[in-house]
Structures are given as C-alpha cells and as structure tokens.
Design a protein around this motif. Structure first.
Motif, PDB file in Angstrom:
ATOM      1  N   ALA A 187      35.882  38.825  26.411  1.00  0.00           N
ATOM      2  CA  ALA A 187      35.479  38.899  25.003  1.00  0.00           C
ATOM      3  C   ALA A 187      35.671  37.572  24.261  1.00  0.00           C
ATOM      4  N   VAL A 188      36.288  36.603  24.918  1.00  0.00           N
ATOM      5  CA  VAL A 188      36.464  35.290  24.283  1.00  0.00           C
ATOM      6  C   VAL A 188      35.125  34.564  24.271  1.00  0.00           C
ATOM      7  N   VAL A 189      34.756  34.012  23.124  1.00  0.00           N
ATOM      8  CA  VAL A 189      33.531  33.226  23.010  1.00  0.00           C
ATOM      9  C   VAL A 189      33.881  31.856  22.451  1.00  0.00           C
ATOM     10  N   VAL A 190      33.527  30.824  23.189  1.00  0.00           N
ATOM     11  CA  VAL A 190      33.663  29.450  22.719  1.00  0.00           C
ATOM     12  C   VAL A 190      32.308  28.789  22.880  1.00  0.00           C
ATOM     13  N   THR A 191      31.754  28.275  21.803  1.00  0.00           N
ATOM     14  CA  THR A 191      30.495  27.551  21.908  1.00  0.00           C
ATOM     15  C   THR A 191      30.676  26.135  21.372  1.00  0.00           C
ATOM     16  N   GLY A 192      29.826  25.247  21.837  1.00  0.00           N
ATOM     17  CA  GLY A 192      29.894  23.839  21.452  1.00  0.00           C
ATOM     18  C   GLY A 192      30.337  22.963  22.593  1.00  0.00           C
ATOM     19  N   VAL A 193      31.253  23.465  23.416  1.00  0.00           N
ATOM     20  CA  VAL A 193      31.699  22.759  24.620  1.00  0.00           C
ATOM     21  C   VAL A 193      31.865  23.780  25.738  1.00  0.00           C
ATOM     22  N   PRO A 194      31.602  23.394  26.987  1.00  0.00           N
ATOM     23  CA  PRO A 194      31.913  24.283  28.099  1.00  0.00           C
ATOM     24  C   PRO A 194      33.424  24.363  28.263  1.00  0.00           C
ATOM     25  N   THR A 195      33.898  25.448  28.840  1.00  0.00           N
ATOM     26  CA  THR A 195      35.333  25.600  29.046  1.00  0.00           C
ATOM     27  C   THR A 195      35.628  26.163  30.426  1.00  0.00           C
ATOM     28  N   THR A 196      36.909  26.178  30.757  1.00  0.00           N
ATOM     29  CA  THR A 196      37.360  26.731  32.032  1.00  0.00           C
ATOM     30  C   THR A 196      37.483  28.247  32.013  1.00  0.00           C
ATOM     31  N   ALA A 197      37.080  28.899  30.941  1.00  0.00           N
ATOM     32  CA  ALA A 197      37.173  30.362  30.880  1.00  0.00           C
ATOM     33  C   ALA A 197      36.454  31.042  32.038  1.00  0.00           C
ATOM     34  N   PRO A 198      35.246  30.609  32.442  1.00  0.00           N
ATOM     35  CA  PRO A 198      34.611  31.262  33.598  1.00  0.00           C
ATOM     36  C   PRO A 198      35.423  31.108  34.876  1.00  0.00           C
ATOM     37  N   ALA A 199      36.086  29.958  35.032  1.00  0.00           N
ATOM     38  CA  ALA A 199      36.906  29.740  36.225  1.00  0.00           C
ATOM     39  C   ALA A 199      38.101  30.689  36.220  1.00  0.00           C
ATOM     40  N   ALA A 200      38.745  30.850  35.067  1.00  0.00           N
ATOM     41  CA  ALA A 200      39.877  31.775  34.968  1.00  0.00           C
ATOM     42  C   ALA A 200      39.417  33.203  35.216  1.00  0.00           C
ATOM     43  N   ALA A 201      38.239  33.559  34.684  1.00  0.00           N
ATOM     44  CA  ALA A 201      37.710  34.910  34.902  1.00  0.00           C
ATOM     45  C   ALA A 201      37.451  35.158  36.383  1.00  0.00           C
ATOM     46  N   ALA A 202      36.948  34.123  37.071  1.00  0.00           N
ATOM     47  CA  ALA A 202      36.691  34.259  38.503  1.00  0.00           C
ATOM     48  C   ALA A 202      37.988  34.462  39.271  1.00  0.00           C
ATOM     49  N   VAL A 203      39.049  33.792  38.847  1.00  0.00           N
ATOM     50  CA  VAL A 203      40.356  33.965  39.489  1.00  0.00           C
ATOM     51  C   VAL A 203      40.856  35.390  39.300  1.00  0.00           C
ATOM     52  N   LEU A 204      40.828  35.878  38.057  1.00  0.00           N
ATOM     53  CA  LEU A 204      41.374  37.200  37.751  1.00  0.00           C
ATOM     54  C   LEU A 204      40.611  38.317  38.454  1.00  0.00           C
ATOM     55  N   ALA A 205      39.338  38.077  38.771  1.00  0.00           N
ATOM     56  CA  ALA A 205      38.521  39.110  39.415  1.00  0.00           C
ATOM     57  C   ALA A 205      38.551  39.024  40.935  1.00  0.00           C
ATOM     58  N   HIS A 206      39.114  37.960  41.476  1.00  0.00           N
ATOM     59  CA  HIS A 206      39.045  37.741  42.926  1.00  0.00           C
ATOM     60  C   HIS A 206      40.081  38.596  43.653  1.00  0.00           C
ATOM     61  N   PRO A 207      39.668  39.316  44.687  1.00  0.00           N
ATOM     62  CA  PRO A 207      40.633  40.165  45.410  1.00  0.00           C
ATOM     63  C   PRO A 207      41.761  39.368  46.057  1.00  0.00           C
ATOM     64  N   GLY A 208      41.500  38.103  46.392  1.00  0.00           N
ATOM     65  CA  GLY A 208      42.554  37.280  46.960  1.00  0.00           C
ATOM     66  C   GLY A 208      43.696  37.054  45.995  1.00  0.00           C
ATOM     67  N   PHE A 209      43.393  37.042  44.693  1.00  0.00           N
ATOM     68  CA  PHE A 209      44.426  36.862  43.670  1.00  0.00           C
ATOM     69  C   PHE A 209      45.031  38.193  43.259  1.00  0.00           C
ATOM     70  N   THR A 210      44.205  39.198  43.071  1.00  0.00           N
ATOM     71  CA  THR A 210      44.722  40.482  42.598  1.00  0.00           C
ATOM     72  C   THR A 210      45.601  41.179  43.639  1.00  0.00           C
ATOM     73  N   SER A 211      45.377  40.861  44.919  1.00  0.00           N
ATOM     74  CA  SER A 211      46.139  41.531  45.965  1.00  0.00           C
ATOM     75  C   SER A 211      47.505  40.902  46.198  1.00  0.00           C
ATOM     76  N   GLY A 212      47.748  39.745  45.617  1.00  0.00           N
ATOM     77  CA  GLY A 212      49.061  39.127  45.817  1.00  0.00           C
ATOM     78  C   GLY A 212      49.035  37.646  45.528  1.00  0.00           C
ATOM     79  N   PRO A 213      50.103  36.930  45.851  1.00  0.00           N
ATOM     80  CA  PRO A 213      50.172  35.512  45.523  1.00  0.00           C
ATOM     81  C   PRO A 213      49.215  34.675  46.365  1.00  0.00           C
TER      82      PRO A 213
END
Length: 582
Positions: free
Chosen positions: A398-424
């Motif tokens: 739900a975070v929206v930042v416009t004007g500059v690209p940000t690392t939010a998509p990268a963080a979202a990809a991390v949080l959704a990845h089974p390699g991260f959600t399943s453990g360290p």
C-alpha cells in the motif's frame, strides 16, 4: 539533564532524534547544507543553521556553541564514528551523545577491534594483519581459500577484494589497498578467512557511565545488496538458544572491555553452529526500530538519558513477538540499484496496527544526489514472525512513492519469496536469487508504458521520466542489464548497462555522481565486462563496465570530478591483434 541539543546529521535519523528531543522537552538545533535548506529535519527543529558541509567539524561545533547547545547527537553516518569529532565535542565542553572517543577509535580500526575482541574471548576468524603477499598466501594455505582482503578503516564493501587462490593474492592486495586509500585516506588492509555463506547477525547493547552493560536481543541483517542492508528483522530467526546466549555474552564482554557508553551494535558472521566477530558499530543503527518494537524500549531516549549521566534502569530480558524492517531507498532495482535523485511527488503510507513508518521526507521534498538516498523505513510488528511478515507485505503493497524509483519492489520480492519466509537466508542470497529477477520485471503495455513510470511495491505507477542517454523516450527501463561477473565478496548482481555509442567505444556514466575510481590507463587493453571506472552517488559506489573489448584511447575525467548522467568517462579504440589501438 540535557537542555539543548544540536543534531549533526540529516534525513530520517535527524528527524528521529529531533522528535525524541521534543518528547523529552529538549530544545533542538538542526544543521543543513544548501541542498537541504528546505528539508524536513530543518522544518522540525526549534532552530536551524546552515553549514557548507556535514563533515565540517569546526562549523558544527561553532554552530552548537553559538546557539547555546550543551550536547551533540551525531546520528549515523557522517561523523557518528569519527573519534576526532567525539574528542572535539568534549574538548569544547559539550556532551557527545555516544561512546567515549577512545572506544570509537578502537572499534573504528578493524585490526585493533579484532585484537580487542580476541582478548575479550570473542571468536574471530583466522587472519593476518599484514599486506605481505606471502603471509596472505600462507593464511590461505593453512585455513583454506578464498581469503578476503579488507580495509582496516573502511566499511560498506569498500576496499574489499576476494582472492580465490595464491595467484590472485597480488592483484587483490593492490586493488584493495588502492581503493581503501581513495575511499578512507588510509590504505591499510588485512586478510582473513572468507566464509562463503554466512548469516549476518548483530547484538544490540546499551551501556551507561556507571559500568552497567545490557543486551537488548539480536537482529538478522542478512538480506543485503552491495554490502548494504535491505531487510532486517528481530529477533534473528532459527538461532539455537545456546548460540543466542553466547553471542549476547560476547557482545557484553567486548563493550565492557572498551569502556563503552550509549547504544552500540556488535556484528557477527554466523556459519553453522559457529559465530565470529565482524565489527562493532559505535552508534545507533539504521535498523534499531525492530529492536525497539520487540523490546518496548526507545533506544534514542536511552541514548539521551545515558548522555545526561543517568543509570540504566530495568530492561526487558526477552523480546515480545517479531518485527521486520524494509528500507525504502531512492534506487532503481530494475537497473542494478543505481541511486536516483529527484523530487518525491507523492508519499502515501498505510497507517495500520503494528506498522511504523520512519521517514525524513514529505511530498514535495527533494532527494539530493549528494547524500544517502534513504527515504523511509517501513517497520511491522506481529506476535509471531509469520504475522509480522504478513503485516509487512500488506503495508508495503500500500506504500506509494512517486517521483523517484525506490527499493520497495525489491523488499516486496524478499518478503514474498519462500526462501525468506521459510527461514533465515545468507548474505549472498538476495544478490544470487532475488536481484536477477528484478531486472526481468515485464514492462507494462500500451499507454502505461508510453507514459513512463516506476514499479512501487509490485505495482506500476506513472511517473514522468527524463530519458536516459541511448534509451528511447517513454521506455520504463533499458533492456535487462548485463549480468556482472562475480567480483570480490559480492555476488552475481545485475550490473548497470554502459551508456554510450552503439558499439560501446564511448563509456559514459549511467548516473549523476562523483568519479571515485579510474581503474585503467591510456594505452591499456580491456576486455568486455571489465570494470574501468567507479562513480559514487548517494554514498554508494557503482562500477562502470566496458561494453566491448578495446584499448583505452582517452580518460576524460579525473578522480573526485562531479559528472552528469551520460557524461563520457573514457574512450576506447578497437584493438589490433597485437593489443594496440587501431
């Protein structure tokens, strides 16, 4: 009790400290350079004073004395770990909100820090504190390859090279020494055994001036790109109770050994059932909010109390629940995480239970190219790790930042990845597994693509863009970047494309920044993909690669020169069979 504080920093951490001052009834003074004249931290402070440079110790002290401050808080970065600044603050009769200068100096020299850690019974990796190639080769022969060459006075991956075998030692030493000298003004390096797949786990300590040292748990900061953290969490998941206790005890011993005072972090590398000392950060950490949420302790408040002479009171011994932090930085994940300056036109934040949003920007503020591009930190708490991750995913979407690209998509990809959600995960996981997929995000079709835009938290938002050199107007990004070869301790990350002429003979900067390295000389033959220069923007150094083989015909810039995006750095001539220019 402190009555008036000068905050010797900017951005998110300055805002964080200023708000803590307001909560404690402490008057505040902000400093700012010309690019930050209208910044959020300037608007929030009781008073503000311009300075030419955030690194100008004399100007900062003069401002503190002229405005009647009795203390200085350095935040993180800039002068936060500068022993000379801490010493100068004390000599001026002011309180430095941080550890004694002697502790800053000891932990700032990685060779000295290793020796002190070892003396305190803290595990360290096998190492040699010499730049003698034969000693480094002997280290590798005894303890195994690879061996990591590191700057003694550096950080963030600067002055760091990997030697995979005896034949690479000489080149690695030369490159690491040169980069350390250029970046930190000191070419001292050392070598240590390299861990191929460690976790990065750190322990939060607090110490008062009366000899009390306390630990507030640990954090896992293994999700990194370019040795910069992207997602952090507390407590560190899946640590055996015995190891967690041993790391806490080791951190306490080290803090006590150096006479520490204030908030500090002892960082460790964890591999299997062993852990090893990495370094001690003698300041508040960027990721401190995750510790605050699980322990219910305001670390900046504690810093101010300790600086005023107060004793540490009772602190929680165990964390409650779990917290995760996502850094939202002005970088383009689809183009090798290149820093991008510009105006933040929209900043929409979801306010929901368990969500915290620390920022130094409001809509209309500008992210300047001179400084760190951290816009905000989204932090989520939950009664369990899975609950915290779910809240973080929902909020980040739900975070929206416009004007500059940000690392939010990268963080979202991390949080959704089974390699991260399943453990360290390990420190190389993000660059090996997640980063390559970010450059392959499909472009939107039709009108959305023609309008230009940016991916924010997994969704496309229209954002008018300046066309890049060599890229047709209207395209969201260049075609998928060429994958960078593994270099030094980094992993196979997406390397920014070299902008220039169609045949790659003109090598230009992909971004606005400062030339921090020139890796070749006129007449030298280079191969396609070789790093030929480095451009630093917003505290991140970005390599510039040759797109084709050739001989360096001209070097068009000098070290320290400011360059614009698309500005020519070097010119290559086609190479003949014997390696000369044609």
């Amino acid at each position: 009790m402190l009555t008036k504080l000068l905050v010797a920093n900017r951005g998110e951490i300055a805002v964080r400290v200023l708000r803590a001052c307001a909560e404690q009834g402490i008057e505040s003074v902000a400093v700012h350079t010309a690019p930050d004249a209208g910044a959020m931290h300037v608007r929030l402070a009781d008073e503000a004073v311009p300075v030419a440079d955030y690194l100008d110790r004399d100007a900062l002290l003069d401002a503190a004395l002229r405005f009647g401050a009795d203390a200085v808080h350095p935040g993180y970065g800039f002068l936060a770990e500068d022993a000379a600044f801490a010493r100068a603050v004390g000599a001026a009769g002011l309180v430095f909100v941080g550890p004694p200068a002697e502790a800053v100096a000891a932990m700032g020299d990685k060779v000295v820090a290793r020796e002190l850690a070892s003396a305190a019974g803290v595990p360290v990796l096998p190492a040699v504190t010499t730049s003698d190639p034969e000693a480094v080769r002997a280290l590798g022969a005894e303890h195994g390859w690879p061996v990591l060459i590191k700057a003694a006075h550096g950080g963030g991956g600067r002055g760091m090279r990997l030697a995979r075998g005896q034949a690479e030692v000489g080149t690695a030493l030369t490159a690491a020494t040169a980069e350390a000298r250029s970046a930190f003004g000191d070419g001292t390096v050392y070598a240590e055994r390299y861990l191929a797949g460690p976790r990065h786990v750190e322990v939060q300590v607090l110490a008062d001036a009366h000899g009390t040292v306390a630990v507030l748990g640990d954090r896992d900061c293994s999700v990194q790109r370019r040795h910069q953290k992207l997602v952090e969490e507390a407590p560190a998941p899946d640590l055996a109770d015995g190891m967690r206790a041993a790391m806490a005890a080791a951190a306490c011993r080290l803090a006590g050994a150096v006479g520490y005072r204030g908030a500090g972090t002892v960082e460790f590398l964890v591999e299997g059932d062993s852990f090893y000392f990495l370094e001690m950060n003698t300041r508040i950490q960027v990721e401190h909010p995750v510790t605050e949420l699980v322990f219910g302790v305001d670390l900046v408040h504690e810093q101010l109390r300790i600086a005023a002479g107060a004793r540490l009171g009772p602190l929680p011994s165990l964390p409650r629940g779990h917290a995760v932090e996502c850094r939202i930085v002005a970088e383009d994940p689809s183009n090798g995480f290149l820093p991008v300056a510009g105006q933040v036109r929209e900043l929409t934040v979801p306010w929901a239970p368990g969500i915290r949003f620390d920022t130094g920007y409001e809509p209309g503020d500008t992210v300047p190219p001179q400084y760190d591009g951290l816009i905000a930190k989204l932090v989520a708490w939950g009664p369990s790790r899975s609950a915290a991750l779910h809240r973080a995913r929902t909020a980040l979407a739900a975070v929206v930042v416009t004007g500059v690209p940000t690392t939010a998509p990268a963080a979202a990809a991390v949080l959704a990845h089974p390699g991260f959600t399943s453990g360290p995960v390990t420190t190389g996981w993000f660059e090996d597994v997640v980063a390559p997929t970010l450059a392959e995000e499909p472009e939107p079709a039709g009108a959305a693509r023609e309008a230009g835009g940016a991916w924010i938290a997994g969704r496309f938002h229209r954002v008018p863009q300046q066309p890049r050199p060599g890229v047709e107007p209207g395209r969201l990004r260049d075609p998928a970047p060429q994958r960078g070869a593994r270099s030094g301790p980094g992993r196979g990350r997406a390397a920014p494309r070299t902008a220039g002429t169609g045949d790659g003979r003109l090598i230009s900067s992909a971004m606005q920044g400062v030339v921090s390295g020139i890796e070749v000389a006129v007449g030298e033959r280079v191969t396609a993909g070789r790093i030929v220069a480095r451009v630093e923007a917003m505290k991140l150094e970005n390599p510039v690669h040759a797109a084709t083989e050739g001989v360096v015909e001209a070097v068009c810039v000098r070290l320290g020169q400011a360059v614009a995006a698309g500005e020519i750095l070097l010119v290559l001539a086609a190479a003949t069979v014997d390696g000369t220019a044609s």
